[in-house]
Design a protein around this motif. Structure first.
Motif, PDB file in Angstrom:
ATOM      1  N   TRP A  15       0.812  -1.211   0.000  1.00 40.71           N
ATOM      2  CA  TRP A  15       0.000   0.000   0.000  1.00 40.71           C
ATOM      3  C   TRP A  15       0.844   1.259   0.000  1.00 40.71           C
ATOM      4  CZ3 TRP A  15      -3.873  -1.580   4.418  1.00 40.71           C
ATOM      5  CH2 TRP A  15      -4.654  -2.637   3.934  1.00 40.71           C
ATOM      6  N   TRP A  16       2.062   1.183  -0.504  1.00 38.07           N
ATOM      7  CA  TRP A  16       2.949   2.330  -0.396  1.00 38.07           C
ATOM      8  C   TRP A  16       2.484   3.468  -1.284  1.00 38.07           C
ATOM      9  CZ3 TRP A  16       5.820   2.856   3.495  1.00 38.07           C
ATOM     10  CH2 TRP A  16       6.782   3.857   3.518  1.00 38.07           C
ATOM     11  N   PRO A  17       2.413   4.699  -0.760  1.00 38.46           N
ATOM     12  CA  PRO A  17       1.939   5.821  -1.560  1.00 38.46           C
ATOM     13  C   PRO A  17       2.977   6.271  -2.558  1.00 38.46           C
ATOM     14  CG  PRO A  17       2.636   6.584   0.592  1.00 38.46           C
ATOM     15  CD  PRO A  17       2.736   5.087   0.614  1.00 38.46           C
ATOM     16  N   GLN A  18       2.508   6.899  -3.638  1.00 40.50           N
ATOM     17  CA  GLN A  18       3.414   7.440  -4.630  1.00 40.50           C
ATOM     18  C   GLN A  18       4.134   8.663  -4.067  1.00 40.50           C
ATOM     19  OE1 GLN A  18       4.059   6.053  -7.620  1.00 40.50           O
ATOM     20  NE2 GLN A  18       2.773   4.399  -6.870  1.00 40.50           N
ATOM     21  N   GLY A  19       5.421   8.746  -4.347  1.00 47.16           N
ATOM     22  CA  GLY A  19       6.219   9.845  -3.837  1.00 47.16           C
ATOM     23  C   GLY A  19       5.846  11.140  -4.522  1.00 47.16           C
ATOM     24  N   SER A  20       6.095  12.235  -3.836  1.00 44.64           N
ATOM     25  CA  SER A  20       5.815  13.535  -4.408  1.00 44.64           C
ATOM     26  C   SER A  20       6.875  13.908  -5.418  1.00 44.64           C
ATOM     27  CB  SER A  20       5.775  14.590  -3.295  1.00 44.64           C
ATOM     28  OG  SER A  20       7.019  14.632  -2.618  1.00 44.64           O
ATOM     29  N   ARG A 229      21.272  12.640  -5.653  1.00 43.74           N
ATOM     30  CA  ARG A 229      20.760  12.841  -7.010  1.00 43.74           C
ATOM     31  C   ARG A 229      19.876  14.087  -7.083  1.00 43.74           C
ATOM     32  NH1 ARG A 229      19.757   9.243 -11.246  1.00 43.74           N
ATOM     33  NH2 ARG A 229      19.110  10.467 -13.075  1.00 43.74           N
ATOM     34  N   TYR A 230      19.112  14.326  -6.037  1.00 42.30           N
ATOM     35  CA  TYR A 230      18.217  15.480  -5.990  1.00 42.30           C
ATOM     36  C   TYR A 230      18.997  16.786  -6.099  1.00 42.30           C
ATOM     37  CZ  TYR A 230      14.318  18.353  -4.223  1.00 42.30           C
ATOM     38  OH  TYR A 230      13.324  19.285  -4.086  1.00 42.30           O
ATOM     39  N   SER A 231      20.193  16.834  -5.501  1.00 38.92           N
ATOM     40  CA  SER A 231      20.999  18.051  -5.531  1.00 38.92           C
ATOM     41  C   SER A 231      21.449  18.402  -6.937  1.00 38.92           C
ATOM     42  CB  SER A 231      22.225  17.893  -4.625  1.00 38.92           C
ATOM     43  OG  SER A 231      23.101  16.887  -5.128  1.00 38.92           O
ATOM     44  N   LYS A 232      21.413  17.434  -7.851  1.00 38.88           N
ATOM     45  CA  LYS A 232      21.870  17.667  -9.220  1.00 38.88           C
ATOM     46  C   LYS A 232      20.732  17.967 -10.192  1.00 38.88           C
ATOM     47  CE  LYS A 232      25.985  14.736  -8.778  1.00 38.88           C
ATOM     48  NZ  LYS A 232      25.850  14.491  -7.333  1.00 38.88           N
ATOM     49  N   ASP A 233      19.574  17.309 -10.000  1.00 36.37           N
ATOM     50  CA  ASP A 233      18.508  17.480 -10.993  1.00 36.37           C
ATOM     51  C   ASP A 233      17.173  17.927 -10.406  1.00 36.37           C
ATOM     52  OD1 ASP A 233      17.565  15.219  -9.717  1.00 36.37           O
ATOM     53  OD2 ASP A 233      17.908  13.860 -11.400  1.00 36.37           O
ATOM     54  N   GLY A 234      17.074  18.044  -9.084  1.00 41.17           N
ATOM     55  CA  GLY A 234      15.823  18.484  -8.479  1.00 41.17           C
ATOM     56  C   GLY A 234      14.739  17.428  -8.456  1.00 41.17           C
ATOM     57  N   ILE A 235      15.065  16.218  -8.872  1.00 37.06           N
ATOM     58  CA  ILE A 235      14.093  15.119  -8.879  1.00 37.06           C
ATOM     59  C   ILE A 235      14.527  14.012  -7.929  1.00 37.06           C
ATOM     60  CG2 ILE A 235      12.977  13.339 -10.290  1.00 37.06           C
ATOM     61  CD1 ILE A 235      13.245  15.194 -12.676  1.00 37.06           C
ATOM     62  N   GLY A 236      15.818  13.687  -7.949  1.00 32.58           N
ATOM     63  CA  GLY A 236      16.320  12.624  -7.105  1.00 32.58           C
ATOM     64  C   GLY A 236      15.966  11.256  -7.636  1.00 32.58           C
ATOM     65  N   VAL A 237      15.932  10.286  -6.736  1.00 29.46           N
ATOM     66  CA  VAL A 237      15.534   8.917  -7.073  1.00 29.46           C
ATOM     67  C   VAL A 237      14.292   8.604  -6.244  1.00 29.46           C
ATOM     68  CG1 VAL A 237      16.282   6.521  -7.272  1.00 29.46           C
ATOM     69  CG2 VAL A 237      17.986   8.357  -7.378  1.00 29.46           C
ATOM     70  N   PRO A 238      13.091   8.854  -6.774  1.00 29.79           N
ATOM     71  CA  PRO A 238      11.868   8.665  -5.974  1.00 29.79           C
ATOM     72  C   PRO A 238      11.761   7.286  -5.337  1.00 29.79           C
ATOM     73  CG  PRO A 238      11.362   9.803  -8.024  1.00 29.79           C
ATOM     74  CD  PRO A 238      12.796   9.375  -8.123  1.00 29.79           C
ATOM     75  N   PHE A 239      12.240   6.253  -6.048  1.00 34.09           N
ATOM     76  CA  PHE A 239      12.178   4.905  -5.467  1.00 34.09           C
ATOM     77  C   PHE A 239      12.999   4.830  -4.180  1.00 34.09           C
ATOM     78  CE2 PHE A 239      14.369   0.804  -5.011  1.00 34.09           C
ATOM     79  CZ  PHE A 239      13.279  -0.009  -4.733  1.00 34.09           C
ATOM     80  N   GLU A 245      11.660   5.594   3.464  1.00 30.17           N
ATOM     81  CA  GLU A 245      10.489   5.682   4.329  1.00 30.17           C
ATOM     82  C   GLU A 245      10.026   4.298   4.764  1.00 30.17           C
ATOM     83  OE1 GLU A 245       7.764   7.899   1.988  1.00 30.17           O
ATOM     84  OE2 GLU A 245       8.820   9.801   2.242  1.00 30.17           O
ATOM     85  N   PHE A 246      10.073   3.339   3.841  1.00 29.96           N
ATOM     86  CA  PHE A 246       9.690   1.966   4.184  1.00 29.96           C
ATOM     87  C   PHE A 246      10.615   1.398   5.257  1.00 29.96           C
ATOM     88  CE2 PHE A 246      10.905  -2.480   3.359  1.00 29.96           C
ATOM     89  CZ  PHE A 246       9.765  -3.093   3.858  1.00 29.96           C
ATOM     90  N   PHE A 247      11.933   1.572   5.086  1.00 30.80           N
ATOM     91  CA  PHE A 247      12.886   1.074   6.072  1.00 30.80           C
ATOM     92  C   PHE A 247      12.642   1.716   7.434  1.00 30.80           C
ATOM     93  CE2 PHE A 247      16.320  -0.113   2.733  1.00 30.80           C
ATOM     94  CZ  PHE A 247      15.764  -1.384   2.633  1.00 30.80           C
TER      95      PHE A 247
END
Length: 440
Positions: A15-20, A229-239, A245-247
């Protein structure tokens, strides 16, 4: 209880929600959505400094010009006022109160957000000539694909920083946290593994505690990878963000299971057993039922919190009802378990056992009360700092709690000597003679 923990983890996975979205936003400006909501919400960002930048690139300029497409930027406080007084403003009056406006009549647009005395959150909305139209018909016009970049000034004053004021510093924090975990693993991993392999009265406790610690370390590593990754492209690795968060949630469930197993084993059994064996672990229907109910309740609240507030990349934020209920649950657990341990400590004659219980109570109460306490303390900070204060504070406090518990259960002066007084008087023990199965 082992099956219960597996069920909770499985529910979290399924039931994991989709990341923003990150702060490089991609999508489409939609006239129908803008008309329905009196402005299509695109995103929000906490700008700071004098040279923050909002950059937009669109493909279909002709459609944008024909629809008189515009972006409207509202400061968070102004937008909140408009929401609270929603019936008092017409659609056009709301849009006219925007602090900044951008008309989209070319392929690329750059808007500098300057003269910001302190970091502020800005909300970005799209609207066009159809948004506040009087006709009830839904406009059948083409959407406008876009890519938007939200940037803050870096240390040199250039607008290259993808992190909002709410997220600044977290990348460095998780780097240091991963580094600390790595150093500790290099120093203590071998001796800890030998202690676990050796078995003995602390075998199962160390296994559960180590699993929780590995989950916390995995969460820190996943967060670091995402933010790098977020610091470079503003998206990061959503997975990786969702994995972190799961951990973290799995670690919370693991620790709750451990602390409930120990504390309830001592408190409930004490009410039913004689004084000669006050510490015996006995998996009674009452203790098992209460533990199952509390673990399932926390699992549901953690999942609910993630679904309700996916925009905050942390399970420690408190922006919705589920998070508030989690705080209340942790306070109740701390009070009830603390009261139970206090009753045991007041009648315990052995100084060694009293010292053991007091140290355990410190680690237990710190784990449960750190989040509620930091949530209360955070109100004295600015709005953009509160999530960071709670996230960093909870991770550090829970790490200290784990250190306390590790020292307690590995100490030859406390748990080992207490357990050696009677191999059957401690919870979660394995008798070397009967090889009895632990009650997980």
């Amino acid at each position: 209880m082992g099956g219960l923990r597996l069920l909770a983890v499985a529910l979290t996975c399924c039931w994991w929600p989709q990341g923003s979205q990150g702060k490089t936003l991609r999508g489409s400006f939609n006239s129908a959505a803008a008309r329905e909501a009196q402005g299509q919400s695109i995103g929000h960002f906490a700008f700071h400094g004098d040279h923050a930048l909002l950059g937009v690139r669109i493909n279909n300029v002709a459609v944008a010009v024909g629809k008189e497409a515009k972006l409207y930027l509202f400061q968070a406080q102004e937008w909140l006022k408009l929401q609270e007084n929603n019936p008092g403003y017409s659609c056009s009056e709301k849009l006219s109160r925007a602090q900044l406006t951008m008309t989209m009549n070319q392929t690329e647009h750059n808007l500098t957000v300057s003269q910001i005395p302190s970091p502020q959150t800005w909300h970005v909305f799209y609207a066009d000539k159809y948004t506040c139209g009087d006709t009830g018909e839904t406009p059948q016009v083409e959407d406008i694909p876009f890519e938007m970049v939200l940037l803050n000034p870096d240390a040199e004053g250039n607008p290259f920083d993808h992190f909002s004021a709410r997220e600044s510093g977290l990348h460095e924090f998780f780097f240091l946290l991963v580094l600390v975990y790595f150093v500790i693993a290099c120093i203590y991993a071998q001796s800890l593994w030998q202690a676990i392999k050796k078995g003995g009265p602390m075998h199962m406790i160390l296994k559960v505690l180590t699993t929780a610690l590995l989950l916390q370390a995995g969460s820190a590593l996943a967060n670091y990878i995402h933010f790098s990754r977020y610091s470079k492209d503003g998206i990061g690795v959503p997975f990786m963000g969702r994995l972190a968060e799961f951990f973290d949630i799995a670690s919370q469930i693991q620790m709750l299971y451990l602390l409930l197993s120990l504390c309830m084993g001592w408190t409930i059994v004490r009410m039913k057993k004689s004084q000669s064996r006050p510490l015996q672990w006995d998996s009674t229907p009452a203790s098992t039922g209460i533990a199952v109910f509390i673990v399932i309740t926390q699992s549901i609240l953690l999942l609910w919190e993630q679904f309700e507030d996916a925009s905050h990349h942390s399970p420690h934020s408190h922006h919705n009802l589920a998070a508030i209920l989690l705080i209340v649950l942790r306070i109740c657990l701390a009070l009830s378990l603390g009261f139970g341990l206090y009753q045991i400590i007041t009648v315990e004659r052995s100084t060694l056992k009293r010292e053991f219980y007091i140290t355990f109570a410190k680690g237990c109460i710190l784990w449960f009360l750190c989040h509620p306490s930091l949530a209360c303390i955070s109100v004295i900070f600015s709005d953009y700092q509160r999530d960071k204060v709670i996230t960093v504070g909870v991770i550090l406090c829970q790490s200290v709690s784990m250190v306390i518990l590790y020292r307690l259960f590995l100490s030859h002066s406390l748990y080992w000597e207490v357990s050696s007084l009677s191999s059957v008087t401690l919870p979660l023990t394995i008798s070397s003679v009967h090889k009895s199965r632990p009650h997980f």
